[in-house]
Design a protein around this motif. Structure first.
Motif, PDB file in Angstrom:
ATOM      1  N   PRO A 178       1.071  -1.241  -0.122  1.00 18.53           N
ATOM      2  CA  PRO A 178       0.116  -0.120  -0.126  1.00 18.53           C
ATOM      3  C   PRO A 178       0.803   1.366  -0.053  1.00 18.53           C
ATOM      4  O   PRO A 178       2.038   1.349   0.645  1.00 18.53           O
ATOM      5  CB  PRO A 178      -0.818   0.015   1.155  1.00 18.53           C
ATOM      6  CG  PRO A 178      -0.024  -0.893   2.317  1.00 18.53           C
ATOM      7  CD  PRO A 178       0.865  -1.808   1.313  1.00 18.53           C
ATOM      8  N   ILE A 179       0.477   2.359  -0.667  1.00 17.63           N
ATOM      9  CA  ILE A 179       1.185   3.665  -0.588  1.00 17.63           C
ATOM     10  C   ILE A 179       0.362   4.788   0.152  1.00 17.63           C
ATOM     11  O   ILE A 179      -0.929   5.024  -0.489  1.00 17.63           O
ATOM     12  CB  ILE A 179       1.428   4.158  -1.980  1.00 17.63           C
ATOM     13  CG1 ILE A 179       2.013   3.043  -2.721  1.00 17.63           C
ATOM     14  CG2 ILE A 179       2.192   5.386  -2.059  1.00 17.63           C
ATOM     15  CD1 ILE A 179       2.148   3.328  -4.345  1.00 17.63           C
ATOM     16  N   VAL A 205      -3.229   1.784  -4.226  1.00 18.09           N
ATOM     17  CA  VAL A 205      -3.782   3.085  -3.785  1.00 18.09           C
ATOM     18  C   VAL A 205      -5.353   2.874  -3.834  1.00 18.09           C
ATOM     19  O   VAL A 205      -5.782   2.214  -4.457  1.00 18.09           O
ATOM     20  CB  VAL A 205      -3.272   4.285  -4.663  1.00 18.09           C
ATOM     21  CG1 VAL A 205      -1.980   4.656  -4.435  1.00 18.09           C
ATOM     22  CG2 VAL A 205      -3.910   4.226  -6.340  1.00 18.09           C
ATOM     23  N   TYR A 212      -0.866   8.958  -5.998  1.00 20.85           N
ATOM     24  CA  TYR A 212       0.357   8.436  -6.423  1.00 20.85           C
ATOM     25  C   TYR A 212       0.190   7.664  -7.691  1.00 20.85           C
ATOM     26  O   TYR A 212       1.197   7.471  -8.845  1.00 20.85           O
ATOM     27  CB  TYR A 212       1.130   7.397  -5.257  1.00 20.85           C
ATOM     28  CG  TYR A 212       2.086   8.036  -4.225  1.00 20.85           C
ATOM     29  CD1 TYR A 212       3.032   8.279  -4.769  1.00 20.85           C
ATOM     30  CD2 TYR A 212       1.258   8.717  -3.551  1.00 20.85           C
ATOM     31  CE1 TYR A 212       3.976   9.110  -3.636  1.00 20.85           C
ATOM     32  CE2 TYR A 212       2.118   9.415  -2.282  1.00 20.85           C
ATOM     33  CZ  TYR A 212       3.534   9.629  -2.809  1.00 20.85           C
ATOM     34  OH  TYR A 212       4.203  10.300  -1.924  1.00 20.85           O
ATOM     35  N   VAL A 234      -4.044   5.529   3.385  1.00 22.17           N
ATOM     36  CA  VAL A 234      -3.568   5.571   1.800  1.00 22.17           C
ATOM     37  C   VAL A 234      -4.241   6.874   1.450  1.00 22.17           C
ATOM     38  O   VAL A 234      -4.375   7.139   0.312  1.00 22.17           O
ATOM     39  CB  VAL A 234      -3.951   4.505   1.064  1.00 22.17           C
ATOM     40  CG1 VAL A 234      -2.873   3.326   1.327  1.00 22.17           C
ATOM     41  CG2 VAL A 234      -5.228   4.216   0.944  1.00 22.17           C
ATOM     42  N   CYS A 236      -3.913  10.282   0.857  1.00 24.25           N
ATOM     43  CA  CYS A 236      -3.096  11.073   0.446  1.00 24.25           C
ATOM     44  C   CYS A 236      -3.293  11.929  -0.806  1.00 24.25           C
ATOM     45  O   CYS A 236      -4.108  11.367  -1.853  1.00 24.25           O
ATOM     46  CB  CYS A 236      -1.776  10.552   0.196  1.00 24.25           C
ATOM     47  SG  CYS A 236      -0.449  11.387  -0.713  1.00 24.25           S
ATOM     48  N   ILE A 254       1.308   0.821 -10.448  1.00 26.48           N
ATOM     49  CA  ILE A 254       0.387   1.151  -9.470  1.00 26.48           C
ATOM     50  C   ILE A 254      -1.020   0.628  -9.596  1.00 26.48           C
ATOM     51  O   ILE A 254      -1.473   0.975 -10.647  1.00 26.48           O
ATOM     52  CB  ILE A 254       0.522   2.544  -8.777  1.00 26.48           C
ATOM     53  CG1 ILE A 254       1.886   2.996  -8.460  1.00 26.48           C
ATOM     54  CG2 ILE A 254      -0.424   2.923  -7.938  1.00 26.48           C
ATOM     55  CD1 ILE A 254       2.099   4.249  -8.120  1.00 26.48           C
ATOM     56  N   ARG A 256      -5.058   0.689  -8.793  1.00 30.84           N
ATOM     57  CA  ARG A 256      -6.194   1.198  -7.946  1.00 30.84           C
ATOM     58  C   ARG A 256      -7.246   0.372  -7.286  1.00 30.84           C
ATOM     59  O   ARG A 256      -7.574  -0.534  -8.177  1.00 30.84           O
ATOM     60  CB  ARG A 256      -6.881   2.435  -8.651  1.00 30.84           C
ATOM     61  CG  ARG A 256      -5.764   3.433  -9.324  1.00 30.84           C
ATOM     62  CD  ARG A 256      -6.545   4.616 -10.129  1.00 30.84           C
ATOM     63  NE  ARG A 256      -5.600   5.253 -10.923  1.00 30.84           N
ATOM     64  CZ  ARG A 256      -6.053   6.351 -11.590  1.00 30.84           C
ATOM     65  NH1 ARG A 256      -7.075   7.129 -11.247  1.00 30.84           N
ATOM     66  NH2 ARG A 256      -5.113   6.976 -12.440  1.00 30.84           N
ATOM     67  N   ALA A 280      -6.067   0.258   4.706  1.00 33.73           N
ATOM     68  CA  ALA A 280      -4.944   0.308   4.050  1.00 33.73           C
ATOM     69  C   ALA A 280      -4.135  -1.017   3.992  1.00 33.73           C
ATOM     70  O   ALA A 280      -3.418  -1.509   2.879  1.00 33.73           O
ATOM     71  CB  ALA A 280      -3.719   1.350   4.638  1.00 33.73           C
TER      72      ALA A 280
END
Length: 329
Positions: A178-179, A205, A212, A234, A236, A254, A256, A280
Motif C-alpha cells: 500500500p502507498i 492506492v 500516486y 492511503v 494522500c 500502481i 487502484r 490500507a
C-alpha cells in the motif's frame, strides 16, 4: 534520488529495530491462495507492538535525531494515526515531548492510542494535508523539530520488514504494497535492491485517493483535490516528490482499488486468516484479487501493513453486504 542501502546497513538497522520490534512473520495462507489462484504469503506488519509497520521508522528516526540534536526539546508531526503512534512511542523512549496533529474526524481509537503513548494531540483541518500544514506552523511557533512522514531514516527503518520478507522468501514473483506517503513501498524497493532480487514491487492506492497512481502515470508528482477513502492509511492528496522518484524507478505499476474492493479484502482477511486488517492493510489483497488472472501460478506476497481500525467501522465492514463475487466464492 533513490535509496541505495546495502544489505549490511539494513541488517545493522534491523538490530536496532529488533530491540523493541520482534521480526514479524510471513505466513502462507491456503485459503487466501485458493481465493487468489496463486501462492500467497502475507507479511504480518499488523502484528507489531503498535499494530502497524510505522514504528520501525520512528525508532530509527528518533535514534538519529538524538545523535544529531541532543538538545532537541521535542518533535511535532502530522498523521492519520499509525505514523503518530510511532512518533509518540519513539519520543517517549527518547524523553522528548511529542505533539501530533490529526485532521478532524480522525480515527477515534488511533487518537486514543496516541494519547496513551504520551502524545499531545491537536485536531486541525479536514484531511492530512491540512493537518500537516498546521504542524509546520506550530513547529515554527513553538520551536519543535518537524518530523516528516517521509524521510530517509523512516524508509531505512521500515525497510527492515522488507529485509525480513525477502530473506524468508527470496523467490517471490511479486509483492503488493500500500502507498500512503510512500515510506513502505520505498523500503520494500530498497530491501529488494539491497538483496539483488528481481521481485516485482506493485504499489496499491485507493481509487478515491489516486495521487500516486496519477504521479506514476504522468511521471511527476500530481496532487488531487481530495482523498476521500475509508482507508485512512492511503488517504494522500499531495505526494512526496522524492517518493515519486523512488517509485518511478523501482515499482512495476500502481493498482487502484475501490472502496468496495477494500472492504471485501478486509472481510477475506478475517474469514481466510482470522486477522484484522485496516483498510490500507487490506488494499494489497484487493489489488491481488483484481489482478487474479495475471497472478495465476505465481508466488505473491502481500504487505498487511496494519490492523488499527475502529470497532464501529470494522463492524460495519464485516456486516456489510457481500459483493456478487464474494457470494460466488
Amino acid at each position: 534520488m533513490a535509496f541505495s542501502f546495502t544489505r549490511a546497513e539494513l541488517e545493522e538497522t534491523a538490530r536496532l529495530v529488533h530491540q523493541l520490534v520482534p521480526p514479524t512473520p510471513q505466513h502462507h495462507w491456503p485459503l487466501l491462495s485458493q481465493r487468489a489462484g496463486a501462492e500467497i504469503h502475507v507479511k504480518h506488519e499488523n502484528q507489531t507492538p503498535l499494530g502497524a509497520f510505522k514504528m520501525r521508522g520512528g525508532l530509527v528516526y528518533m535514534d538519529n535525531l538524538k545523535r544529531r540534536e541532543p538538545d532537541c526539546p521535542g518533535v511535532i508531526t502530522a498523521t492519520r494515526g499509525n505514523h503518530g503512534q510511532s512518533v509518540a512511542f519513539a519520543a517517549a523512549r527518547a524523553g522528548l515531548r511529542a505533539v501530533v496533529v490529526v485532521p478532524h474526524g480522525n480515527s477515534v481509537e488511533k487518537n486514543a492510542a496516541m494519547r496513551a503513548l504520551g502524545a499531545e494531540l491537536v485536531e486541525h483541518g479536514e484531511d492530512f494535508q491540512a493537518a500537516f500544514e498546521h504542524a509546520v506552523s506550530l513547529a515554527e511557533g513553538e520551536g519543535l523539530h518537524l518530523l516528516p512522514s517521509y524521510h530517509p531514516d523512516l524508509v531505512r527503518g521500515v525497510a527492515t520488514y522488507g529485509l525480513e520478507l525477502f530473506t524468508a522468501c527470496p523467490d517471490l514473483d511479486r509483492v503488493y504494497v500500500p502507498i500512503g506517503l510512500g515510506s513502505g513501498i520505498s523500503g520494500v524497493i530498497a530491501a529488494r535492491d539491497a538483496l539483488g532480487l528481481k521481485t516485482e514491487v506493485i504499489g496499491v492506492v485507493a481509487e478515491n485517493a489516486p495521487a500516486y497512481a496519477l504521479s506514476f502515470e504522468q511521471k511527476k508528482p500530481v496532487s488531487t483535490n481530495s482523498a476521500d477513502t475509508m482507508a485512512d492509511g492511503v488517504a494522500c492528496r499531495v505526494p512526496v516528490a522524492q517518493a515519486v522518484e523512488v517509485i518511478l524507478k523501482g515499482a512495476e505499476r500502481i493498482v487502484r482499488v475501490s472502496e468496495d474492493e477494500i472492504r471485501a479484502a478486509m472481510r477475506h482477511y478475517y474469514t481466510d486468516t482470522h486477522n484484522v486488517a485496516e483498510g490500507a492493510g487490506a488494499a494489497p489483497l484487493a489489488a491481488c484479487l483484481k489482478e487474479k488472472d495475471s497472478n495465476a501460478g505465481q508466488k505473491v506476497a502481500l504487505i498487511l501493513s496494519g490492523a488499527n481500525v475502529d470497532l464501529a467501522l470494522y463492524r460495519d465492514v464485516l456486516m456489510g453486504a457481500k459483493t456478487q463475487e464474494e457470494t460466488a466464492t
